[in-house]
Design a protein around this motif. Structure first.
Motif, PDB file in Angstrom:
ATOM      1  N   THR A  58       1.072   9.571 -34.579  1.00 46.95           N
ATOM      2  CA  THR A  58       2.399  10.084 -34.921  1.00 46.95           C
ATOM      3  C   THR A  58       3.357  10.098 -33.743  1.00 46.95           C
ATOM      4  OG1 THR A  58       1.649  12.329 -34.441  1.00 46.95           O
ATOM      5  CG2 THR A  58       1.458  11.563 -36.725  1.00 46.95           C
ATOM      6  N   CYS A  59       4.643  10.182 -34.055  1.00 48.23           N
ATOM      7  CA  CYS A  59       5.715  10.374 -33.074  1.00 48.23           C
ATOM      8  C   CYS A  59       6.379  11.714 -33.362  1.00 48.23           C
ATOM      9  CB  CYS A  59       6.742   9.244 -33.167  1.00 48.23           C
ATOM     10  SG  CYS A  59       8.147   9.434 -32.049  1.00 48.23           S
ATOM     11  N   GLY A  60       6.684  12.466 -32.301  1.00 47.24           N
ATOM     12  CA  GLY A  60       7.312  13.769 -32.494  1.00 47.24           C
ATOM     13  C   GLY A  60       8.523  13.984 -31.620  1.00 47.24           C
ATOM     14  N   PHE A  61       9.149  12.891 -31.164  1.00 48.95           N
ATOM     15  CA  PHE A  61      10.250  13.008 -30.201  1.00 48.95           C
ATOM     16  C   PHE A  61      11.489  13.632 -30.822  1.00 48.95           C
ATOM     17  CE2 PHE A  61      13.814  10.986 -27.793  1.00 48.95           C
ATOM     18  CZ  PHE A  61      13.623  11.709 -26.625  1.00 48.95           C
ATOM     19  N   LEU A  62      11.829  13.229 -32.041  1.00 52.92           N
ATOM     20  CA  LEU A  62      12.972  13.770 -32.770  1.00 52.92           C
ATOM     21  C   LEU A  62      12.504  14.298 -34.118  1.00 52.92           C
ATOM     22  CD1 LEU A  62      15.567  10.901 -32.158  1.00 52.92           C
ATOM     23  CD2 LEU A  62      15.490  13.108 -30.985  1.00 52.92           C
ATOM     24  N   ASP A  63      13.308  15.172 -34.714  1.00 55.13           N
ATOM     25  CA  ASP A  63      12.950  15.686 -36.033  1.00 55.13           C
ATOM     26  C   ASP A  63      12.859  14.559 -37.056  1.00 55.13           C
ATOM     27  OD1 ASP A  63      12.753  18.200 -35.041  1.00 55.13           O
ATOM     28  OD2 ASP A  63      14.653  18.943 -35.862  1.00 55.13           O
ATOM     29  N   ALA A  65      11.889  11.559 -36.417  1.00 53.58           N
ATOM     30  CA  ALA A  65      10.602  10.899 -36.170  1.00 53.58           C
ATOM     31  C   ALA A  65       9.456  11.713 -36.759  1.00 53.58           C
ATOM     32  CB  ALA A  65      10.400  10.693 -34.677  1.00 53.58           C
ATOM     33  N   LYS A  66       9.567  13.046 -36.686  1.00 54.22           N
ATOM     34  CA  LYS A  66       8.536  13.895 -37.286  1.00 54.22           C
ATOM     35  C   LYS A  66       8.499  13.704 -38.798  1.00 54.22           C
ATOM     36  CE  LYS A  66       8.706  17.549 -33.778  1.00 54.22           C
ATOM     37  NZ  LYS A  66       8.926  18.996 -33.525  1.00 54.22           N
ATOM     38  N   GLU A  67       9.667  13.594 -39.403  1.00 53.73           N
ATOM     39  CA  GLU A  67       9.719  13.375 -40.850  1.00 53.73           C
ATOM     40  C   GLU A  67       9.047  12.051 -41.217  1.00 53.73           C
ATOM     41  OE1 GLU A  67      10.617  15.259 -43.426  1.00 53.73           O
ATOM     42  OE2 GLU A  67      10.819  16.885 -41.979  1.00 53.73           O
ATOM     43  N   GLU A  68       9.327  11.009 -40.412  1.00 56.38           N
ATOM     44  CA  GLU A  68       8.696   9.708 -40.659  1.00 56.38           C
ATOM     45  C   GLU A  68       7.175   9.820 -40.518  1.00 56.38           C
ATOM     46  OE1 GLU A  68       8.826   5.069 -39.037  1.00 56.38           O
ATOM     47  OE2 GLU A  68       9.807   6.673 -37.895  1.00 56.38           O
ATOM     48  N   SER A  69       6.728  10.588 -39.522  1.00 56.74           N
ATOM     49  CA  SER A  69       5.294  10.763 -39.321  1.00 56.74           C
ATOM     50  C   SER A  69       4.663  11.494 -40.503  1.00 56.74           C
ATOM     51  CB  SER A  69       5.038  11.535 -38.024  1.00 56.74           C
ATOM     52  OG  SER A  69       5.441  10.792 -36.889  1.00 56.74           O
ATOM     53  N   LEU A  70       5.327  12.547 -40.975  1.00 58.43           N
ATOM     54  CA  LEU A  70       4.799  13.288 -42.124  1.00 58.43           C
ATOM     55  C   LEU A  70       4.758  12.414 -43.369  1.00 58.43           C
ATOM     56  CD1 LEU A  70       6.529  16.749 -41.565  1.00 58.43           C
ATOM     57  CD2 LEU A  70       4.099  16.211 -41.261  1.00 58.43           C
ATOM     58  N   GLU A  71       5.763  11.570 -43.544  1.00 56.72           N
ATOM     59  CA  GLU A  71       5.753  10.639 -44.680  1.00 56.72           C
ATOM     60  C   GLU A  71       4.587   9.669 -44.573  1.00 56.72           C
ATOM     61  OE1 GLU A  71       9.511   8.688 -44.912  1.00 56.72           O
ATOM     62  OE2 GLU A  71      10.640  10.526 -45.322  1.00 56.72           O
ATOM     63  N   ALA A  72       4.319   9.186 -43.347  1.00 59.66           N
ATOM     64  CA  ALA A  72       3.206   8.252 -43.158  1.00 59.66           C
ATOM     65  C   ALA A  72       1.867   8.928 -43.434  1.00 59.66           C
ATOM     66  CB  ALA A  72       3.235   7.695 -41.727  1.00 59.66           C
ATOM     67  N   PHE A 345      22.120   6.918 -29.706  1.00 60.85           N
ATOM     68  CA  PHE A 345      21.509   7.841 -30.656  1.00 60.85           C
ATOM     69  C   PHE A 345      22.443   9.020 -30.877  1.00 60.85           C
ATOM     70  CE2 PHE A 345      18.126   5.684 -28.398  1.00 60.85           C
ATOM     71  CZ  PHE A 345      17.278   5.292 -29.417  1.00 60.85           C
ATOM     72  N   ARG A 346      22.492   9.462 -32.104  1.00 59.66           N
ATOM     73  CA  ARG A 346      23.186  10.708 -32.403  1.00 59.66           C
ATOM     74  C   ARG A 346      22.250  11.856 -32.011  1.00 59.66           C
ATOM     75  NH1 ARG A 346      22.712   7.077 -36.190  1.00 59.66           N
ATOM     76  NH2 ARG A 346      24.497   6.098 -37.246  1.00 59.66           N
ATOM     77  N   PHE A 347      22.789  12.850 -31.315  1.00 60.89           N
ATOM     78  CA  PHE A 347      21.958  13.975 -30.891  1.00 60.89           C
ATOM     79  C   PHE A 347      21.341  14.676 -32.093  1.00 60.89           C
ATOM     80  CE2 PHE A 347      21.521  18.557 -30.259  1.00 60.89           C
ATOM     81  CZ  PHE A 347      20.563  18.569 -29.248  1.00 60.89           C
ATOM     82  N   GLU A 348      20.040  14.946 -31.980  1.00 57.69           N
ATOM     83  CA  GLU A 348      19.322  15.722 -32.989  1.00 57.69           C
ATOM     84  C   GLU A 348      18.642  16.902 -32.318  1.00 57.69           C
ATOM     85  OE1 GLU A 348      16.493  13.735 -35.449  1.00 57.69           O
ATOM     86  OE2 GLU A 348      17.679  11.894 -35.574  1.00 57.69           O
ATOM     87  N   PRO A 349      18.810  18.112 -32.843  1.00 55.97           N
ATOM     88  CA  PRO A 349      18.018  19.236 -32.312  1.00 55.97           C
ATOM     89  C   PRO A 349      16.537  18.991 -32.582  1.00 55.97           C
ATOM     90  CG  PRO A 349      19.829  19.996 -33.701  1.00 55.97           C
ATOM     91  CD  PRO A 349      19.710  18.519 -33.921  1.00 55.97           C
ATOM     92  N   VAL A 350      15.724  19.233 -31.580  1.00 52.36           N
ATOM     93  CA  VAL A 350      14.281  19.083 -31.709  1.00 52.36           C
ATOM     94  C   VAL A 350      13.637  20.428 -31.413  1.00 52.36           C
ATOM     95  CG1 VAL A 350      12.238  17.854 -30.901  1.00 52.36           C
ATOM     96  CG2 VAL A 350      14.438  16.673 -30.967  1.00 52.36           C
ATOM     97  N   GLU A 351      12.759  20.860 -32.288  1.00 52.41           N
ATOM     98  CA  GLU A 351      12.119  22.159 -32.098  1.00 52.41           C
ATOM     99  C   GLU A 351      11.444  22.232 -30.733  1.00 52.41           C
ATOM    100  OE1 GLU A 351       8.823  25.070 -34.273  1.00 52.41           O
ATOM    101  OE2 GLU A 351       9.462  23.199 -35.230  1.00 52.41           O
ATOM    102  N   GLY A 352      11.782  23.251 -29.977  1.00 49.44           N
ATOM    103  CA  GLY A 352      11.201  23.423 -28.658  1.00 49.44           C
ATOM    104  C   GLY A 352      12.059  22.909 -27.524  1.00 49.44           C
ATOM    105  N   ALA A 353      13.161  22.211 -27.826  1.00 46.24           N
ATOM    106  CA  ALA A 353      14.025  21.668 -26.781  1.00 46.24           C
ATOM    107  C   ALA A 353      15.052  22.721 -26.358  1.00 46.24           C
ATOM    108  CB  ALA A 353      14.746  20.414 -27.272  1.00 46.24           C
ATOM    109  N   ALA A 354      15.296  22.804 -25.040  1.00 47.30           N
ATOM    110  CA  ALA A 354      16.232  23.801 -24.515  1.00 47.30           C
ATOM    111  C   ALA A 354      17.658  23.558 -24.984  1.00 47.30           C
ATOM    112  CB  ALA A 354      16.184  23.784 -22.985  1.00 47.30           C
ATOM    113  N   ALA A 355      17.989  22.301 -25.289  1.00 49.74           N
ATOM    114  CA  ALA A 355      19.356  21.963 -25.693  1.00 49.74           C
ATOM    115  C   ALA A 355      19.760  22.649 -26.992  1.00 49.74           C
ATOM    116  CB  ALA A 355      19.504  20.446 -25.842  1.00 49.74           C
ATOM    117  N   ASN A 356      18.796  23.056 -27.788  1.00 46.56           N
ATOM    118  CA  ASN A 356      19.120  23.701 -29.065  1.00 46.56           C
ATOM    119  C   ASN A 356      19.918  24.986 -28.876  1.00 46.56           C
ATOM    120  OD1 ASN A 356      17.535  21.663 -30.047  1.00 46.56           O
ATOM    121  ND2 ASN A 356      15.794  22.957 -30.549  1.00 46.56           N
ATOM    122  N   ALA A 357      19.728  25.645 -27.728  1.00 50.98           N
ATOM    123  CA  ALA A 357      20.404  26.928 -27.485  1.00 50.98           C
ATOM    124  C   ALA A 357      21.764  26.760 -26.820  1.00 50.98           C
ATOM    125  CB  ALA A 357      19.508  27.818 -26.620  1.00 50.98           C
ATOM    126  N   LEU A 358      22.148  25.532 -26.513  1.00 53.62           N
ATOM    127  CA  LEU A 358      23.422  25.314 -25.835  1.00 53.62           C
ATOM    128  C   LEU A 358      24.586  25.536 -26.796  1.00 53.62           C
ATOM    129  CD1 LEU A 358      22.610  22.110 -23.740  1.00 53.62           C
ATOM    130  CD2 LEU A 358      22.833  24.461 -22.906  1.00 53.62           C
TER     131      LEU A 358
END
Length: 460
Positions: A58-63, A65-72, A345-358
């Motif tokens: 799986t890939c977990g870099f972006l949300d 990508a996580k969705e694609e992994s869960l679909e796979a 790439f369009r910015f995507e919030p990723v769970e656990g990334a510090a940028a989410n709180a900016l």
């Protein structure tokens, strides 16, 4: 005696299916897992139906990508039902098991031993000492003529938008002699293009204080420049230098030292540098080096040393706090930098990334509008640069040869120039390549036409 041996029926080996998602680093992980399983007696399955166990890397870099992994994972569960999950999403085992409680096992990124043990538990291997199971160089998921060469795991950076260090850990460099030995074996086995990959190629060896190892009777440091110089000495069976392409290169000062190697033909004149942005305020929020002006000076110097150098990069638009002025700064910087290949790439919030709180989240419609503008800008730059190559003779590597045309028998082919990394850059579409051409051939072609991303030509 011979008749008895001929009549012996060996037990069928269990078969493994593999779904590999994400970046080339994940692909290398998949190759290593399959190579170990093949050495343990497993066969590979090309479909779900024939597999005793399916691995999903799986890939977990972006949300997304996580969705694609869960679909796979879901598809593998539906089609086969016996699934082992590994890779970057392995750190979210609770999420995976909540959604798919019947998965056989969940392991994290580059946990090769755990994955193999999970396969052994799910479908024990059948020993067979009479069969040579693993080809020289191991199993590959790429075409025979190009290979990824992973030189390290993990990353010491703490970019605010990235969770890779929390998934893959801090930088762990491979021994330089191990890297060079693998490269030598790959080239001996038919590889004509080596793609050097890591999370941060420029930092190679920092964690080992650039420990030196003996190679070919001399000491070689675990350092990007030393490694690049040694890779430039490799030769194919035909005596040609393989293309050596550097990816994920942070623009540290010592990167300047590899440009003369490109000018001398020891390295492919290509640098993949993840700039991410140019506006100082955005770079600061990203926790990236904010030295974009000095980088411009260095780019100009690199081109003065090696005029044919190709510089590829990726950029994030719509990062929290990015203003219209910041984005325009990026566009103006690109006008000055004239990068050859650009992805955005369009910015995507990723769970656990510090940028989410900016503060200063950018609305989705603004992200989309900026994405379209940067792609329009970079497509125009690319079109102009490719148009300037019309009439030149360039070396290319053939990726695929077509079937003869039904009317006139002419044969076309898809190739790449030194400016084109596989899967992410453009192609060189060839006409009239003649009979006998095959994937991996390195030939000279005359460029006849160009568009925004690709070239068109004919063999010399």
């Amino acid at each position: 005696m011979c008749a008895a041996i001929m009549a012996t029926k060996f037990p069928d080996a269990p078969k493994i299916g593999m779904v590999s998602l994400g970046c080339p680093k994940n692909l290398v992980d998949s190759e290593r897992i399959l190579t170990k399983l093949r050495s343990d007696g497993y066969q590979m399955s090309a479909d779900y139906a024939g597999a005793d166990v399916v691995l999903v890397n799986t890939c977990g870099f972006l949300d997304s990508a996580k969705e694609e992994s869960l679909e796979a994972i879901g598809e593998a569960m539906a089609e086969n039902g016996r699934v082992i999950v590994t890779g970057c999403m392995g750190d979210e085992a609770d999420l995976i098991r909540a959604k798919f409680p019947q998965v056989l096992a969940v392991t994290g990124a580059h946990q090769y031993e755990q994955v193999v043990n999970a396969v052994h538990d799910a479908s024990p291997p059948v020993p067979n000492a009479f069969v040579d199971l693993v080809p020289e160089g191991g199993l590959k998921l790429t075409p025979r003529h190009y290979s990824y060469l992973k030189i390290s795991e993990g990353c010491n950076h703490r970019c605010s938008f990235c969770i890779i260090p929390s998934i893959r850990g801090d930088l762990v460099s491979r021994r330089i002699d191990a890297v060079l030995r693998e490269a030598e074996k790959l080239v001996a086995a038919g590889t004509r293009e080596l793609l050097v990959i890591s999370q941060d190629t420029s930092a190679y060896g920092v964690d080992t204080r650039h420990e030196a190892r003996s190679w070919k009777g001399r000491d070689v440091r675990a350092h990007m420049t030393d490694m690049a110089r040694e890779l430039g000495q490799l030769r194919t069976a035909e005596g040609r230098a393989p293309w050596v392409r550097l990816h994920y290169v942070y623009p540290y000062p010592h990167v300047d030292q590899v440009i003369p190697l490109m000018a001398d033909g020891l390295l492919t004149p290509y640098l993949d540098i993840p700039f991410q942005h140019a506006a100082p305020s955005v770079l600061k929020a990203m926790k990236r080096p904010a030295n974009e002006a000095k980088v411009l000076d260095r780019i100009h110097k690199w081109r003065s040393i090696c005029p044919d150098i190709t510089i590829r990069s990726t950029f994030v638009v719509g990062f929290p706090g990015e203003t219209e002025a910041d984005f325009q700064y990026l566009l103006d910087w690109l006008d000055e930098a004239q990068l050859d290949r650009v992805g955005a790439f369009r910015f995507e919030p990723v769970e656990g990334a510090a940028a989410n709180a900016l503060p200063g989240a950018v609305p989705d419609e603004v992200k989309e509008e900026r994405y379209q503008r940067i792609m329009e800008k970079t497509a125009a730059i690319s079109a102009a640069k490719l148009s300037a190559k019309v009439g030149r003779v360039l070396p290319v590597i053939v990726d695929e040869v077509g079937e003869p045309d039904e009317e006139d028998g002419s044969i076309g082919a898809t190739a790449r120039s030194q400016a084109d990394a596989p899967e992410i850059d453009g192609n060189v579409f060839l006409r009239d390549v003649g009979e006998g051409r095959k994937a991996g051939d390195m030939i000279d072609v005359t460029i006849e036409d160009a568009d925004e991303h690709d070239l068109y030509g004919v063999p010399v």
